[in-house]
Design a protein around this motif. Structure first.
Motif, PDB file in Angstrom:
ATOM      1  N   ALA A  73       0.835  -1.211   0.000  1.00 11.78           N
ATOM      2  CA  ALA A  73       0.000   0.000   0.000  1.00 11.78           C
ATOM      3  C   ALA A  73       0.862   1.251   0.000  1.00 11.78           C
ATOM      4  O   ALA A  73       1.964   1.263   0.550  1.00 11.78           O
ATOM      5  N   ASP A  74       0.344   2.307  -0.620  1.00  9.00           N
ATOM      6  CA  ASP A  74       1.013   3.611  -0.566  1.00  9.00           C
ATOM      7  C   ASP A  74       0.742   4.304   0.760  1.00  9.00           C
ATOM      8  O   ASP A  74       1.616   4.960   1.315  1.00  9.00           O
ATOM      9  N   ARG A  75      -0.478   4.167   1.231  1.00  7.35           N
ATOM     10  CA  ARG A  75      -0.821   4.754   2.525  1.00  7.35           C
ATOM     11  C   ARG A  75      -1.651   3.772   3.334  1.00  7.35           C
ATOM     12  O   ARG A  75      -2.472   3.034   2.791  1.00  7.35           O
ATOM     13  N   LEU A  76      -1.406   3.781   4.651  1.00  3.26           N
ATOM     14  CA  LEU A  76      -2.189   2.995   5.593  1.00  3.26           C
ATOM     15  C   LEU A  76      -2.900   3.945   6.542  1.00  3.26           C
ATOM     16  O   LEU A  76      -2.400   5.041   6.823  1.00  3.26           O
ATOM     17  N   SER A  77      -4.052   3.536   7.017  1.00  2.00           N
ATOM     18  CA  SER A  77      -4.728   4.374   8.002  1.00  2.00           C
ATOM     19  C   SER A  77      -5.496   3.509   8.993  1.00  2.00           C
ATOM     20  O   SER A  77      -6.050   2.470   8.619  1.00  2.00           O
ATOM     21  N   VAL A  78      -5.462   3.938  10.235  1.00  3.52           N
ATOM     22  CA  VAL A  78      -6.273   3.326  11.286  1.00  3.52           C
ATOM     23  C   VAL A  78      -7.162   4.430  11.835  1.00  3.52           C
ATOM     24  O   VAL A  78      -6.668   5.397  12.417  1.00  3.52           O
ATOM     25  N   ASN A  79      -8.440   4.333  11.642  1.00  3.91           N
ATOM     26  CA  ASN A  79      -9.340   5.381  12.127  1.00  3.91           C
ATOM     27  C   ASN A  79      -9.518   5.282  13.630  1.00  3.91           C
ATOM     28  O   ASN A  79     -10.014   4.279  14.137  1.00  3.91           O
ATOM     29  N   ILE A  80      -9.122   6.344  14.341  1.00  2.00           N
ATOM     30  CA  ILE A  80      -9.292   6.367  15.785  1.00  2.00           C
ATOM     31  C   ILE A  80     -10.769   6.504  16.151  1.00  2.00           C
ATOM     32  O   ILE A  80     -11.197   6.183  17.246  1.00  2.00           O
ATOM     33  N   GLU A  81     -11.555   6.990  15.203  1.00  2.00           N
ATOM     34  CA  GLU A  81     -13.012   7.065  15.269  1.00  2.00           C
ATOM     35  C   GLU A  81     -13.516   8.059  16.309  1.00  2.00           C
ATOM     36  O   GLU A  81     -14.057   9.093  15.972  1.00  2.00           O
ATOM     37  N   VAL A  82     -13.380   7.766  17.592  1.00  2.00           N
ATOM     38  CA  VAL A  82     -13.857   8.671  18.636  1.00  2.00           C
ATOM     39  C   VAL A  82     -12.649   9.361  19.267  1.00  2.00           C
ATOM     40  O   VAL A  82     -11.684   8.693  19.649  1.00  2.00           O
ATOM     41  N   PRO A  83     -12.655  10.683  19.394  1.00  2.00           N
ATOM     42  CA  PRO A  83     -11.454  11.415  19.812  1.00  2.00           C
ATOM     43  C   PRO A  83     -10.936  11.095  21.207  1.00  2.00           C
ATOM     44  O   PRO A  83      -9.748  11.261  21.473  1.00  2.00           O
ATOM     45  N   THR A  84     -11.792  10.654  22.128  1.00  2.00           N
ATOM     46  CA  THR A  84     -11.356  10.410  23.494  1.00  2.00           C
ATOM     47  C   THR A  84     -11.581   8.953  23.891  1.00  2.00           C
ATOM     48  O   THR A  84     -12.452   8.270  23.347  1.00  2.00           O
ATOM     49  N   ILE A  85     -10.799   8.494  24.862  1.00  2.00           N
ATOM     50  CA  ILE A  85     -10.927   7.115  25.345  1.00  2.00           C
ATOM     51  C   ILE A  85     -12.283   6.901  26.003  1.00  2.00           C
ATOM     52  O   ILE A  85     -12.924   5.860  25.816  1.00  2.00           O
ATOM     53  N   SER A  86     -12.748   7.895  26.755  1.00  2.00           N
ATOM     54  CA  SER A  86     -14.052   7.767  27.412  1.00  2.00           C
ATOM     55  C   SER A  86     -15.178   7.661  26.389  1.00  2.00           C
ATOM     56  O   SER A  86     -16.132   6.893  26.563  1.00  2.00           O
ATOM     57  N   GLY A  87     -15.075   8.429  25.298  1.00  2.00           N
ATOM     58  CA  GLY A  87     -16.077   8.362  24.242  1.00  2.00           C
ATOM     59  C   GLY A  87     -16.070   7.015  23.543  1.00  2.00           C
ATOM     60  O   GLY A  87     -17.126   6.474  23.190  1.00  2.00           O
ATOM     61  N   LEU A  88     -14.868   6.436  23.355  1.00  2.00           N
ATOM     62  CA  LEU A  88     -14.768   5.123  22.729  1.00  2.00           C
ATOM     63  C   LEU A  88     -15.427   4.062  23.593  1.00  2.00           C
ATOM     64  O   LEU A  88     -16.139   3.178  23.097  1.00  2.00           O
ATOM     65  N   LYS A  89     -15.210   4.125  24.894  1.00  2.00           N
ATOM     66  CA  LYS A  89     -15.822   3.151  25.810  1.00  2.00           C
ATOM     67  C   LYS A  89     -17.346   3.242  25.788  1.00  2.00           C
ATOM     68  O   LYS A  89     -18.044   2.237  25.890  1.00  2.00           O
ATOM     69  N   LEU A  90     -17.842   4.457  25.627  1.00  2.00           N
ATOM     70  CA  LEU A  90     -19.286   4.656  25.615  1.00  2.00           C
ATOM     71  C   LEU A  90     -19.915   4.145  24.327  1.00  2.00           C
ATOM     72  O   LEU A  90     -20.938   3.445  24.362  1.00  2.00           O
TER      73      LEU A  90
END
Length: 420
Positions: free
Chosen positions: A162-179
């Motif tokens: 691949a020329d570029r790889l990306s991992v989307n963090i999706e939610v900006p904060t850890i607390s938001g990800l848990k929710l």
């Protein structure tokens, strides 16, 4: 090949991919060799973006919209009642080659829902890129979405094709990800980011010694954050982005306004879409931090946790720091010139070159390209015309907004007359 079924899959999986905006392709130089197909030049691939964020110069699809996860914000979540589909590896390869030969695309952006497990899904994404490179001799641009939780070995192999790889963090904060995504862990995102960062650094060091070292993700890595799904302030979002730029050397962080397509008590109500202008202000702030020498706490802090909607972030900062103005364009250094509202970096460099020859006045600044409807309140030069004294921040803001509104009305009136 069942063309009707392929067409149906394409409709489903291209539509599902439109919510991912992290598909810029600048920065890769993969030359065409041995009379192969495609070419990814150093200038990158030109894009044409549709209103919903799709990059139409790339074949932008999901490998599948089946997913084992049930993330609240995702249209492909396990519990959502949508039509499902999945491409075979060879089908994606054939589509890419056929579209390229017809000059529809210049590359591939491939993401996927998670079916079975992250490792199995990532294996299939890598297999597509490997077939394109080794069997079809395809030298066009390939952007692979890395799957959180995939092994280091697969991440390494992905970067070779691949020329570029990306991992989307999706939610900006850890607390938001848990929710909103309780099935996922923050380290599932950061581990592959660290692997890619380290491999890029290793490749660059080895290439200094061995020129034939295989390229590894030459266009770097990127990530994307969803804006407005979990109540974060603009300060939370930009501070998080700054962390990923510094910690993982991201090429780009993308900001994608949450599109309310699902009813969930954890999410904003359906119909309350995040304004496009909020995305725009976040990108402007991102630009100021990366290219204009601003520190993040200058623009966003506890006293100003959110960006202003009616004015851009540089103007907002200047109005809060009027004690630093007016700036003499014939004497100020590059750092301060870049902080003047209405002055871009190209104009800054032109000012530095032009004032070596003579002192600059308003006519010179206008020809250089300054947006004088904003800049005139913050600079002095070799002329007294247009200089404003004894104006506070609210008066300056009001005058700029009034001018901008009048300019917009004039442009709209001209377009309407032309149309009629």
């Amino acid at each position: 090949m069942n063309f009707e079924r392929i067409k149906e899959k394409l409709n489903i999986l291209a539509d599902a991919a439109k919510y991912d905006v992290s598909c810029a392709s600048s920065g890769s130089t993969r030359a065409n060799k041995n009379k192969g197909l495609g070419n990814s030049t150093g200038m990158g691939i030109c894009h044409s973006y549709t209103e919903d964020g799709r990059c139409v110069s790339l074949l932008k699809i999901l490998l599948t919209n089946h997913c084992i996860y049930d993330c609240a914000y995702c249209v492909t979540r396990r519990s959502n009642d949508v039509k499902r589909a999945a491409f075979k590896i060879q089908e994606v390869v054939d589509l890419t080659i056929n579209f390229y030969r017809r000059n529809y695309i210049e590359g591939l952006f491939l993401s996927s829902g998670i079916f079975k497990n992250p490792e199995y899904t990532m294996e299939r994404l890598v297999a597509v890129a490997k077939k394109l490179r080794e069997e079809e001799n395809f030298n066009g641009y390939i952007h692979l979405k890395s799957i959180p939780g995939a092994s280091d070995e697969l991440m390494y192999e992905a970067g070779l094709y691949a020329d570029r790889l990306s991992v989307n963090i999706e939610v900006p904060t850890i607390s938001g990800l848990k929710l909103l995504a309780p099935d996922k862990k923050h380290e599932d995102f950061t581990k592959p980011m660290l692997k890619v960062k380290n491999e890029i650094a290793r490749y660059r060091n080895e290439r200094k010694i061995i020129r034939s070292t295989p390229k590894y993700a030459p266009a770097g890595q990127s990530t994307q954050m969803i804006v407005g799904a979990s109540g974060e302030t603009d300060k939370d979002i930009i501070y998080s982005a700054t962390f990923y730029y510094k910690k993982y050397q991201m090429k780009r962080v993308y900001y994608s306004g949450y599109v309310p397509v699902l009813q969930d008590s954890r999410l904003p109500a359906v119909g309350t879409q995040v304004p496009m202008l909020r995305e725009n202000r976040l990108y402007q702030t991102d630009w100021l931090l990366r290219f204009y020498g601003f520190a993040v706490n200058e623009i966003l802090n506890d006293a100003h946790p959110n960006l202003e909607v009616d004015i851009d972030p540089k103007l907002s900062w200047a109005l809060r720091n009027l004690h630093l103005f007016p700036v003499d364009v014939n004497k100020a250094d590059k750092h301060m010139l870049a902080r003047i509202p209405g002055v871009g970096m190209n104009s800054v460099n032109k000012i530095l070159q032009a004032r070596k020859i003579r002192k600059l006045n308003w006519d010179h600044l206008k020809r250089i390209g300054l947006a004088l409807n904003r800049a005139k309140f913050f600079v002095v030069c070799d002329s007294r015309r247009w200089e404003h004294r004894d104006l506070d921040a609210e008066k300056i803001k009001g005058m700029i907004l009034q001018t901008s509104t009048g300019k917009f009305r004039n442009q709209y009136s001209k377009q309407l007359t032309l149309f009629n």
